[in-house]
Design an enzyme around this catalytic site. Structure first.
Site, PDB file in Angstrom:
ATOM      1  N   LYS A 183      64.465   5.325 -72.294  1.00 29.53           N
ATOM      2  CA  LYS A 183      63.064   5.480 -71.925  1.00 29.53           C
ATOM      3  C   LYS A 183      62.228   4.425 -72.649  1.00 29.53           C
ATOM      4  CE  LYS A 183      63.437   9.178 -69.321  1.00 29.53           C
ATOM      5  NZ  LYS A 183      62.993   9.249 -67.915  1.00 29.53           N
ATOM      6  N   ASP A 211      63.774   2.798 -68.267  1.00 29.48           N
ATOM      7  CA  ASP A 211      62.965   3.660 -67.399  1.00 29.48           C
ATOM      8  C   ASP A 211      61.564   3.798 -67.985  1.00 29.48           C
ATOM      9  OD1 ASP A 211      61.884   5.594 -65.797  1.00 29.48           O
ATOM     10  OD2 ASP A 211      63.399   7.121 -66.199  1.00 29.48           O
ATOM     11  N   GLU A 237      63.500   1.222 -64.087  1.00 26.72           N
ATOM     12  CA  GLU A 237      63.230   2.374 -63.224  1.00 26.72           C
ATOM     13  C   GLU A 237      61.744   2.732 -63.255  1.00 26.72           C
ATOM     14  OE1 GLU A 237      64.646   7.045 -63.184  1.00 26.72           O
ATOM     15  OE2 GLU A 237      66.043   5.486 -63.833  1.00 26.72           O
ATOM     16  N   GLU A 266      62.662   8.883 -57.348  1.00 24.00           N
ATOM     17  CA  GLU A 266      62.614  10.289 -57.749  1.00 24.00           C
ATOM     18  C   GLU A 266      61.258  10.915 -57.447  1.00 24.00           C
ATOM     19  OE1 GLU A 266      61.773  11.206 -62.151  1.00 24.00           O
ATOM     20  OE2 GLU A 266      62.936   9.353 -62.255  1.00 24.00           O
ATOM     21  N   ASP A 289      66.294  12.450 -54.931  1.00 23.52           N
ATOM     22  CA  ASP A 289      66.125  13.625 -55.781  1.00 23.52           C
ATOM     23  C   ASP A 289      66.383  14.855 -54.915  1.00 23.52           C
ATOM     24  OD1 ASP A 289      64.584  14.622 -58.528  1.00 23.52           O
ATOM     25  OD2 ASP A 289      64.273  15.952 -56.823  1.00 23.52           O
ATOM     26  N   HIS A 316      68.547  10.443 -59.061  1.00 23.09           N
ATOM     27  CA  HIS A 316      67.872  11.021 -60.221  1.00 23.09           C
ATOM     28  C   HIS A 316      68.434  12.424 -60.433  1.00 23.09           C
ATOM     29  CE1 HIS A 316      64.412  13.615 -61.693  1.00 23.09           C
ATOM     30  NE2 HIS A 316      64.592  12.785 -62.695  1.00 23.09           N
TER      31      HIS A 316
END
Length: 398
Positions: A183, A211, A237, A266, A289, A316
């Protein structure tokens, strides 16, 4: 038997993941992973279980939407639904009055996913098959024995300390993981430091993804990710607003010379957005998703479009039950659509699986095909009762 649906129950199930910063990212600093949990009762005694993933308080709104859809479901038999599944799907998504809240997007679509996930679960249980096998048998009779490659997001949540990152990466490597996601998006210099640390931990041969959870505008995304190119991420992402298709296209074009792709999906509300993302070459990895879209029906359409455009699908997952659900879709995609594992992997997050009756099985960093009938949606009744939001509220007041 006809398996006539005689009742629809929905529960607000919340897990206090914010207490330990599980799931934290640049945009969602205190998420409580939650689910609107649907149970369909039939006159035969067979039940169908479904859910849609939420982040806490918003579950209350989704519950209202599910209850608004209940009248379209109760009274119908399973045979009636599956004999014209397209018509039933349209019934839920195109109600003349509720459609005003947003056709095939927003809270109504989240509610639709929960209800339809329960219907698919009911159908698979009626056939005595796991959902992926039900889907596969609709096309051809094959089995996947080697498992489906997964990547882990559990090592590098934004709120974790360096010591925790190191320990989790070390443990994951020992368990056979070779694909990791980090992240990013809160602080550039800290992102550079953390990504260097993780790249050092996992080595040059492992795959690294980053992401940002929609944190940046377009120019900022290009500049920020260019600085992170040294750690050789496979993709960035959700670099910007999930609705900005042309923005993603600009980012994709700018990062292509660096060998970095764009992954998103997602937060895509419907198949039309995916169509436009693909037509605009705005993504290099499609992230379906299992709950954001209108359940299995709409996800199948996206899988077929991704195949047409030859863009790999890397779903995701994580959240509450998303790993349990999406494993069925990736197996169908591989067996019946793509027949290709190049650049394909599915996200895996190692928490909350213990609350399900058929938890996902991971072996050597691969999803193993589920064997139990259904869509793997059913939660343990003890877990549902313990985390029911209404019950928790009453206990707090008392």
């Amino acid at each position: 038997m006809s398996h006539k649906i005689v009742n629809l129950r929905v529960r607000d199930v919340r897990f206090p993941t914010s207490l330990e910063q599980h799931g934290s990212d640049a945009m969602h600093t205190d998420p409580d992973y939650s689910a609107a949990y649907v149970v369909l009762d039939t006159d035969s005694g067979l039940k169908g279980f479904g859910l849609t993933f939420t982040l806490g308080k918003g579950t209350e709104i989704v519950l209202c939407a599910v209850k608004a859809l209940a009248g379209l479901v109760i009274g119908k038999s399973l045979q009636e639904i599956v004999s014209n599944f397209r018509g039933f799907y349209r019934l839920l998504t195109s109600d003349g009055q509720m459609r005003w809240l947003g056709p095939e997007k927003g809270v109504i679509h989240l509610a639709t996913a929960a209800v339809l996930n329960a219907v698919w679960d009911l159908w698979a249980r009626a056939e005595g098959k796991p959902l992926w096998k039900l889907l596969v048998d609709m096309v051809k009779d094959q089995m996947l024995k080697e498992g489906y490659p997964a990547y882990t997001t559990s090592c590098a949540w934004l709120g974790y300390s360096d010591q925790q990152l190191k320990q989790l990466c070390s443990d994951a490597l020992k368990s056979g993981w070779t694909r990791f996601k980090v992240k990013v998006g809160a602080d550039l210099e800290d992102d550079i430091r953390r990504c260097r640390l993780i790249r050092q931990m996992i080595g040059p041969s492992s795959t690294l993804m980053i992401d940002a959870n929609q944190r940046w505008d377009v120019a900022e995304a290009i500049s920020w990710v260019s600085r992170l190119a040294e750690v050789k991420p496979l993709w960035i992402e959700e670099p910007t607003s999930p609705d900005d298709i042309l923005g993603h296209a600009a980012i994709s074009k700018a990062l292509a010379p660096l060998g970095i792709g764009v992954a998103t999906g997602e937060q895509c509300h419907n198949r039309v957005m995916f169509k436009q993302f693909l037509q605009a070459s705005a993504l290099q990895f499609v992230q379906i998703d299992s709950c954001r879209l209108g359940s299995v029906n709409e996800n199948l359409a996206v899988l077929l479009m991704a195949y047409k455009f030859q863009v790999p699908v890397c779903p995701h997952a994580g959240g509450v039950g998303l790993c349990e659900l999406v494993q069925h879709l990736i197996l169908f995609d591989y067996i019946c659509v793509s027949a290709d594992l190049r650049n394909r992997m599915c996200e895996y997050v190692d928490h909350l699986h213990e609350h399900f009756t058929s938890p996902v099985v991971i072996q050597d960093a691969h999803y193993m095909p589920p064997k139990d009938p259904g869509y793997s949606c059913e939660m343990l009744e003890e877990s549902v009762n313990r985390h029911d939001a209404l019950c928790l509220e009453k206990k707090t007041k008392n």
